[in-house]
Design a protein around this motif. Structure first.
Motif, short mmCIF file in Angstrom:
data_model
loop_
_atom_site.label_atom_id
_atom_site.label_comp_id
_atom_site.label_asym_id
_atom_site.label_seq_id
_atom_site.Cartn_x
_atom_site.Cartn_y
_atom_site.Cartn_z
N LYS A 116 0.83 -1.19 0.00
CA LYS A 116 0.00 0.00 0.00
C LYS A 116 0.88 1.25 0.00
O LYS A 116 0.67 2.17 -0.79
N PHE A 120 1.29 4.02 -2.93
CA PHE A 120 0.73 5.34 -2.63
C PHE A 120 1.77 6.45 -2.74
O PHE A 120 1.46 7.58 -3.13
N GLN A 183 -3.47 7.00 -4.76
CA GLN A 183 -4.38 7.87 -4.01
C GLN A 183 -5.80 7.35 -4.13
O GLN A 183 -6.51 7.23 -3.14
N VAL A 186 -6.19 4.29 -1.93
CA VAL A 186 -6.37 4.58 -0.50
C VAL A 186 -7.81 5.01 -0.21
O VAL A 186 -8.42 4.59 0.77
N LEU A 187 -8.38 5.83 -1.12
CA LEU A 187 -9.78 6.23 -0.94
C LEU A 187 -10.70 5.02 -0.96
O LEU A 187 -11.59 4.88 -0.11
N GLY A 190 -10.46 2.97 2.16
CA GLY A 190 -11.23 3.61 3.23
C GLY A 190 -12.70 3.28 3.13
O GLY A 190 -13.36 2.96 4.12
N PHE B 268 5.94 10.85 5.35
CA PHE B 268 5.09 9.72 4.99
C PHE B 268 5.33 8.54 5.94
O PHE B 268 4.39 7.92 6.44
N TYR B 276 -3.37 8.64 5.32
CA TYR B 276 -4.44 7.84 4.73
C TYR B 276 -5.81 8.32 5.21
O TYR B 276 -6.72 8.54 4.41
N LEU B 279 -6.79 11.76 3.82
CA LEU B 279 -7.24 11.71 2.43
C LEU B 279 -8.67 11.21 2.35
O LEU B 279 -9.50 11.76 1.63
N THR B 280 -8.94 10.15 3.11
CA THR B 280 -10.28 9.57 3.04
C THR B 280 -11.32 10.56 3.52
O THR B 280 -12.36 10.74 2.91
N ALA B 283 -12.00 13.33 1.07
CA ALA B 283 -12.68 12.97 -0.17
C ALA B 283 -14.17 12.75 0.01
O ALA B 283 -14.92 12.85 -0.93
#
Lengths: 338, 286
Positions: A116, A120, A183, A186-187, A190, B268, B276, B279-280, B283
């Protein structure tokens, strides 16, 4: 006396209503001022510029709609929008890859965190650095060519990745996949993680295969975020700028619409024409966004409301059910899917 | 019969697992390869670079001359200092203004609340590059070309995602908290600074990371508005130095690229989880 007056003033300031208004005003002042100065005034100015033949400094001449006519008739402007197709294709591939890796990495995988992280990290690299990395990567006889030679390709048969006009747009679009796939992944991870874990356990007990788990549990629950990303992909592909700007600087036919616009505005100082280009694309993007929003509402509903399509489907089913006894079983089968 | 089914199932599972790891390895390899070759190249002396294949490993992993050379020629000491200053000011500025705006928009009903939300939403639809055609003229009028503070102010501007992250966070803080503080004689300013702002910590971390990455990597506006590269170079724009006469000396260029990537890599590795989740979160509404 003075002190009492002051305390009265303080009290007045601190009193509910005044205090509230003061708070609203002061807290909004800076962000709204910035928004107006750096977004809306420039926008209005740009609309004005688009009717003039002008540079940043010096005289300007009113030319009416000539700039807009030029955008559509010049060889280099509107034609460049065709390149968007490469980037739309690239972003579909990117989303598919992201979805695949996300569904794999959401479950127990050895070294999952490392994979991951590796996939990423490119997202965090500065755009200019990405440009250099890939100029190097694609140079004749360098990284990509060497790897392909290991795989048995002959250097003679390999194209010049950044110069050959039949392939260079694909090379450049691929770098965007390289950079943003992680990216998206990762979304998606989630979103998948937010699905109730007991569903997966139940599926495991029933002996569902990985594909079934993906198709019946993962996909329906993250449908919304996938569609949202598809929408972003389409509007994003119309306004691609960075990959060609940093890798080829728009040479050899890789100049996307915005690269051409940037060159016209800042190198050739054709501010009027560049403004017209910007406005034309903004209108296209706005239309695309509205269309997509409508389509989205039609298919997926708006939060609590049911999607129009689902409602129609159900009504149709109900009608069918009432109409014929024989068809009832089929309709019920379809109904179970909703 | 049943053993047969058992075996086909087992074989299938093994095949699926092998395929899974093969694709993961391939994905990881492709993600790393372009950067890994850069690292290899950065450790090669000019002669070695000229004579060996790009994929050959360097003779010595302690050959740092390229890094020194890149650091000096691109003036990276100054670049890091400028970038650090920009980061600090822009992060403080945008977190303060963003959270204050979110507080007002979430907590108060007033005329224009919806309008302002929509203005920010519409602003996010306008592509930044296109806007620069006329923002340039505004910056010029303000006398903010070649001005570090001017660039900082510009960078503090519209950022819908961080505003949304803050609004989302405020929605989850009960309003009764504000109300009881008001009852105790606290002003609305006091409510924000003394009570709510400290509670925002997780949201602030998220915004810091998202905004920090984008500010650190920003090069287009920096290149346009900070033209005097001898004084106002940033880490991202320092790499432009390598486009000119050094255009094909990739041992130096790669060293420069690696130097600019290091801070991102360190952050990072240290805050993977926050990145992580940030970002989630960003979004979901953005």
């Amino acid at each position: 006396m003075g002190e009492r007056k002051k305390s009265k003033f303080v009290k007045w300031i601190a009193s509910g209503k005044v205090n509230k208004r003061l708070c609203i005003f002061t807290f909004m002042l800076i962000p709204v001022a910035l928004l107006i100065v750096f977004t809306f005034i420039p926008f209005v100015n740009m609309v004005g510029f688009s009717f003039y033949d002008m540079k940043y400094l010096g005289d300007r001449e009113f030319v009416g709609l000539k700039n807009y006519a030029d955008v559509f008739s010049r060889e280099d402007c509107f034609q460049a929008l065709k390149l968007s197709l490469y980037y739309i294709a690239a972003s579909f591939i990117q989303l598919a890859l992201a979805l695949y890796f996300a569904s794999v990495l959401s479950f127990k995988t050895k070294g999952g965190g490392i994979f991951k992280g590796l996939m990423f990290f490119p997202y965090l690299v500065c755009g200019i650095a990405v440009g250099f990395i890939f100029k190097f990567f694609y140079t004749r006889g360098f990284v990509l060519d060497t790897v392909l030679q290991w795989c048995g390709f002959d250097l003679e048969n390999l194209p010049y990745w950044l110069k050959d006009t039949s392939i260079n747009n694909i090379s450049v679009a691929a770098t965007s996949v390289w950079r943003y796939m992680g990216q998206n992944m990762v979304l998606f991870i989630g979103a998948i993680m937010s699905v109730d874990a007991s569903l997966y356990e139940a599926a495991d007990i029933d002996g569902a295969s990985a594909w079934h788990k993906f198709w019946y549990i993962i996909f329906p629950s993250i449908k919304t975020i996938i569609v949202l990303n598809l929408i972003l992909a389409i509007t994003g592909s119309l306004s691609v700028f960075e990959p060609p700007y940093v890798i080829t600087n728009g040479e050899f036919g890789t100049g996307t619409y915005f690269v051409i616009m940037d060159r016209l505005a800042h190198a050739s100082q054709k501010v009027g024409l560049a403004s017209a280009m910007a406005i034309v694309l903004l209108v296209i993007i706005l239309i695309a966004t509205v269309l997509q929003k409508v389509a989205f509402k039609y298919f997926f509903g708006d939060g609590d409301e049911e999607a129009i399509r689902t409602v129609r489907k159900r009504k149709k089913l109900e009608r069918q059910r009432a109409m014929a006894q024989g068809m009832q079983s089929d309709a019920a089968k379809g109904g179970a899917g909703i | 019969m049943t053993t047969e089914i058992y075996w086909t199932k087992k074989v299938r599972r093994i095949v699926v697992t092998v395929l899974k790891y093969l694709t993961l390895l391939l994905g990881g390899f492709i993600a790393v390869l372009p950067m890994a070759v850069c690292v290899i190249t950065a450790f090669k002396s000019p002669e070695e670079y000229a004579s060996s294949n790009v994929m050959d490993l360097p003779k010595s992993w302690t050959y740092f001359d390229n890094f020194v050379q890149a650091w000096k020629s691109a003036n990276m000491g100054l670049a890091f200092r400028n970038s650090a200053m920009i980061l600090v000011v822009v992060l403080i500025g945008s977190i303060l203004t963003g959270s204050m705006l979110a507080y007002v928009l979430d907590r108060f009903k007033f005329f224009g609340n919806g309008l302002i939300r929509n203005l920010f939403l519409v602003a996010s639809l306008l592509p930044g590059i296109a806007m620069q055609v006329s923002v340039y003229q505004i910056m010029y009028t303000l006398g903010w070309i070649n001005s570090l503070p001017g660039y900082m102010v510009l960078m503090c501007g519209t950022d819908v995602i961080s505003i949304y992250i803050f609004i989302q966070f405020f929605e989850n803080i009960p309003k009764s908290l504000d109300e009881s503080a008001i009852m105790d004689g606290c002003t609305y300013f006091g409510v924000f600074f003394r009570i709510l702002f400290p509670l925002l910590k997780p949201a602030i971390v998220t915004v810091m990371i998202l905004k920090g990455v984008s500010v650190y990597n920003e090069y287009y506006m920096a290149n346009m508005y900070l033209q005097d590269k001898n004084r106002y170079v940033t880490v991202a724009t320092s790499l432009f130095k390598f486009t000119g006469p050094m255009g094909s000396q990739y041992n130096y260029i790669c060293a420069g690229v690696i130097i600019t990537m290091l801070p991102a890599l360190i952050i990072f590795i240290l805050c993977q989880k926050q990145i992580y989740s940030g970002l989630t979160q960003g979004a979901v509404k953005g």
